[in-house]
Design a protein around this motif. Structure first.
Motif, short mmCIF file in Angstrom:
data_model
loop_
_atom_site.label_atom_id
_atom_site.label_comp_id
_atom_site.label_asym_id
_atom_site.label_seq_id
_atom_site.Cartn_x
_atom_site.Cartn_y
_atom_site.Cartn_z
N PRO A 39 0.93 -1.26 -0.10
CA PRO A 39 -0.01 0.14 -0.12
C PRO A 39 0.74 1.38 0.08
CG PRO A 39 -0.85 -1.77 1.75
CD PRO A 39 0.27 -2.13 1.08
N GLY A 40 0.52 2.12 -0.82
CA GLY A 40 1.33 3.45 -1.05
C GLY A 40 2.49 3.50 -1.59
N MET A 41 3.17 2.24 -1.92
CA MET A 41 4.40 2.07 -2.61
C MET A 41 4.48 1.77 -3.96
SD MET A 41 6.40 2.56 0.19
CE MET A 41 7.85 1.73 -0.35
N GLY A 42 3.37 1.35 -4.53
CA GLY A 42 3.41 1.07 -6.01
C GLY A 42 4.12 -0.30 -6.11
N LEU A 43 4.46 -0.86 -7.28
CA LEU A 43 4.88 -2.11 -7.52
C LEU A 43 6.55 -1.89 -7.68
CD1 LEU A 43 2.33 -2.48 -9.48
CD2 LEU A 43 3.38 -4.37 -10.05
N ARG A 44 7.37 -2.66 -6.84
CA ARG A 44 8.73 -2.72 -6.99
C ARG A 44 9.35 -4.04 -7.53
NH1 ARG A 44 10.13 -1.23 -0.89
NH2 ARG A 44 8.39 -2.62 -0.53
N LEU A 45 10.37 -3.93 -8.22
CA LEU A 45 11.09 -4.87 -8.97
C LEU A 45 11.93 -5.56 -7.80
CD1 LEU A 45 11.30 -6.24 -11.64
CD2 LEU A 45 13.16 -4.92 -12.06
N ILE A 46 11.66 -6.94 -7.69
CA ILE A 46 12.21 -7.74 -6.89
C ILE A 46 13.74 -8.46 -7.60
CG2 ILE A 46 12.58 -9.77 -5.36
CD1 ILE A 46 9.52 -9.38 -4.94
N TYR A 47 13.52 -9.09 -8.68
CA TYR A 47 14.42 -9.86 -9.35
C TYR A 47 13.79 -9.73 -10.79
CZ TYR A 47 17.84 -11.66 -6.23
OH TYR A 47 18.68 -11.87 -5.29
N TYR A 48 14.57 -9.94 -11.57
CA TYR A 48 14.16 -10.19 -13.14
C TYR A 48 15.18 -11.18 -13.91
CZ TYR A 48 17.73 -6.86 -14.75
OH TYR A 48 19.07 -6.10 -14.74
N SER A 49 14.45 -11.71 -15.11
CA SER A 49 15.31 -12.48 -15.64
C SER A 49 15.15 -12.04 -17.27
CB SER A 49 14.86 -14.12 -15.64
OG SER A 49 15.43 -14.88 -16.49
N THR A 86 5.31 -9.34 4.19
CA THR A 86 3.78 -9.51 3.72
C THR A 86 3.39 -8.51 2.72
OG1 THR A 86 3.11 -10.28 5.95
CG2 THR A 86 1.55 -8.97 4.72
N SER A 87 2.75 -8.95 1.57
CA SER A 87 2.74 -8.28 0.36
C SER A 87 2.11 -8.90 -0.62
CB SER A 87 4.00 -7.89 -0.14
OG SER A 87 3.88 -6.85 -1.17
N ASP B 7 0.03 12.05 -8.00
CA ASP B 7 -0.75 12.13 -6.91
C ASP B 7 -1.82 10.99 -6.63
OD1 ASP B 7 -3.29 15.07 -6.32
OD2 ASP B 7 -3.10 13.35 -5.20
N PRO B 8 -1.67 10.45 -5.08
CA PRO B 8 -2.59 9.32 -4.91
C PRO B 8 -3.96 9.56 -5.08
CG PRO B 8 -1.73 10.35 -2.86
CD PRO B 8 -1.11 11.19 -4.14
N GLY B 100 5.05 4.27 -10.52
CA GLY B 100 4.54 5.03 -9.42
C GLY B 100 3.41 4.20 -8.41
N ALA B 101 3.11 5.01 -7.50
CA ALA B 101 2.41 4.59 -6.53
C ALA B 101 0.64 4.33 -6.85
CB ALA B 101 2.39 5.00 -5.18
N GLY B 102 0.42 4.96 -7.76
CA GLY B 102 -0.84 5.03 -8.33
C GLY B 102 -1.80 6.12 -8.03
N THR B 103 -2.70 6.44 -8.95
CA THR B 103 -3.73 7.45 -8.70
C THR B 103 -5.06 6.69 -8.77
OG1 THR B 103 -2.45 9.35 -9.34
CG2 THR B 103 -4.75 9.52 -9.46
#
Lengths: 114, 109
Positions: A39-49, A86-87, B7-8, B100-103
């Motif tokens: 929540p509030g962080m968006g998607l974050r890349l962990i690993y890629y191939s 947790t995600s 902007d969320p 981005g975290a998204g809107t």
């Protein structure tokens, strides 16, 4: 075509347990990715191939390992789960590198670590 | 500072309204840009790519301003089905993908 599939859909672990998230794609894509979404962080890349036989770290690799088993499959392993892991985990694939092509996402795995 | 900022929201608009989302990115080396749409508890799906010349797809228009390092998405004649979270994506060299975290958008009847 199923596209990108992920198993399991939901999982609850206790701190210190290990597990492997499975991902498979049937689009003959070269590149595959693992993301986490908080929540509030968006998607974050962990690993890629980038291609079969290669794997590289993304933005948040600590606590994870991956295996590109073949062109279709890319697994993510948590060796010793922590509550911070947790995600919602998404696997994605693309035909070429991300700079030139769309990424297709799986339905996600919702992981809770107690 | 996040590499891609949005902007969320949430943006609450009536059906038929025009709504605009902006997104800024900090890495001037970013090469490609996209807008993805994500429905509640679903996976993201590509909405459209963003080109320097601007591009339009039906009711959706995307613009890129490299000098100011921002991307925009305009939705005209909003529908109830447009309610979702819109994710801005910047791609750097190689495989570095920054979301981005998204809107969040809610379209009301």
């Amino acid at each position: 075509n199923a596209g990108v599939t992920q198993t399991p859909k939901f999982q609850v672990l206790k701190t210190g347990q290990s597990m492997t998230l499975q991902c498979a794609q049937d689009m003959n894509h070269n590149s595959m990715y693992w993301y986490r979404q908080d929540p509030g962080m968006g998607l974050r890349l962990i690993y890629y191939s980038a291609s079969e036989g290669t794997t590289d770290k993304g933005e948040v690799p600590n606590g994870y390992n991956v295996s590109r088993l073949n062109k279709r499959e890319f697994s993510l392993r948590l060796e010793s789960a922590a509550p911070s892991q947790t995600s919602v985990y998404f696997c994605a694939s693309s035909e070429l590198g991300t700079s030139v092509s769309e990424q297709f996402f799986g339905p996600g795995t919702r992981l809770t670590v107690l | 500072r996040k590499e891609v900022e949005q902007d969320p929201g949430p943006f609450n608009v009536p059906e038929g309204a025009t709504v605009a989302f902006n997104c800024t990115y900090s890495n001037s080396a970013s090469q490609s840009f996209f807008w993805y749409r994500q429905d509640c508890r679903k996976e993201p799906k590509l909405l459209m790519s963003v080109y320097s010349s601007g591009n339009e797809d039906g009711r959706f228009t995307a613009q890129l301003n490299r000098a100011s390092q921002y991307i925009s998405l305009l939705i005209r004649d909003s529908k109830l089905s447009d309610s979702a979270t819109y994710l801005c994506v910047a791609l750097g060299v190689g495989f570095k993908t920054i979301f981005g975290a998204g809107t969040r958008l809610f379209v009301k009847a």
